[in-house]
Design an enzyme around this catalytic site. Sequence first.
Site: not given
Ligand code: NAD
Ligand code: UDP
Length: 346
Positions: A230, A58, A12, A148, A177, A293-294, A124, A31, A84, A152
């Site tokens: 979702r 870090d 992201i 996790y 989301f 957990g789903d 999240s 990063d 994450k 958050k």
């Molecule tokens: P990502 O793992 O691709 O990005 C996170 C980055 O943070 C990575 O590049 C990692 O190397 C870096 N990082 C972790 N710990 C660190 C530290 N202590 N110091 C420096 N760098 C560090 O994940 P993402 O999907 O891009 O997620 C970004 C943020 O969004 C996270 O905080 C995650 O919890 C949150 N988030 C993600 C999702 C999702 O589904 N991807 C959903 C909700 C929230």
């Molecule tokens: N899911 C699935 N197979 C997979 C990964 C996910 O059927 O290999 C389903 C999961 O049960 C959920 C949806 O896809 O209904 C989204 O899951 P994801 O892990 O991407 O996101 P989150 O659980 O965080 O909503």
Amino acid sequence: MNIFITGGAGYIGSHTCVELLNEGFDIVVADNLSNSSQVSLDRVRRITGRDFPFYEIDICDEDALSRVFEEHSFDGVIHFAGLKAVGESVSRPVTYYSNNLISTLTLCRVMQRYLVHKIVYSSSATVYSPDNPLPLREESKLGCTNPYGWSKYMCEQILRDVAAADRRWSALLLRYFNPVGVHPSGLIGEDPRDIPNNLMPFITQVAVGRREKLHIFGGDYDTPDGTGIRDYIHVVDLAKGHVAAIKYLQGFTGVDAINLGTGRGFSVLEMVRTFEKTNGVNIPYEIVGRRAGDVACCYADPQKANRLLHWRAEKTLEDMCRDSWRWQYNNPHGYGRDDGGNVTLH
Ligand code: NAD
Ligand code: UDP
């Protein structure tokens, strides 16, 4: 305006770097590359034609972080850095709490010292209790089911308390989301280190032949086709939400939580069928037992973001499927082996 981005090499973060640079912001990225590759930042430079400083540090390292603030002055911070993976957080809770909480606390301390008081935090939808009525609103009941999610939740609380103690602070807690999709260039994307936990990267790895078939977790939910629903949001829309949040912060003090979702849910089977139809590929799948957990169904009420940030998600499920496939096709091994991202998808 100069924005400090933690975790900017990640999925992201790298997309948000692109949108900020395209909007004329200056950025500095930090990063530790624990879950990412610096190649993503080279690609960000290539997409935008702009350069920016990168620090491989870090965020928990206060001396290293202070040096960055010593060398630059910032108008705001976007804090993406964090671990994450939900399942891993259950088996390694101390690692998750340490990294996610200490990075946030260290960042707050350094921001305080250098008089930077504006922060956008990556929260999240996982902070919402599973027993809420849908759609999820910012006032819905909070409560988590894994370390996790709690990390958050706790970082949200830390930022609330920091902002309450010092009125110069402003913090937006963005509750994402399900981010999927990638930049339409296919140059940056999601590159999970191990077997993907999330649906879309698993589908694209099946499509590219890295995995034999998708396991669909549960076909007996109380949903129209029995599979989980979702609120999938294109990561470019999500990244634009961060640009809107940074702009909003300039005239805001205090703390607020805002959902970033589309408001519409799709099932796993709808996602699979849309991916197949949009890209002309076959996704073999097997319906297996539910994943612990789903929940059956989860989607946002995005009206607060529409109203306050003047932002709304615009991209379709087809866009998400098309763009994700372009990235995976052009980069079958992700950033791990730099394939150059040059292949044209026919
Ligand atoms: P990502 O793992 O691709 O990005 C996170 C980055 O943070 C990575 O590049 C990692 O190397 C870096 N990082 C972790 N710990 C660190 C530290 N202590 N110091 C420096 N760098 C560090 O994940 P993402 O999907 O891009 O997620 C970004 C943020 O969004 C996270 O905080 C995650 O919890 C949150 N988030 C993600 C999702 C999702 O589904 N991807 C959903 C909700 C929230
Ligand atoms: N899911 C699935 N197979 C997979 C990964 C996910 O059927 O290999 C389903 C999961 O049960 C959920 C949806 O896809 O209904 C989204 O899951 P994801 O892990 O991407 O996101 P989150 O659980 O965080 O909503």
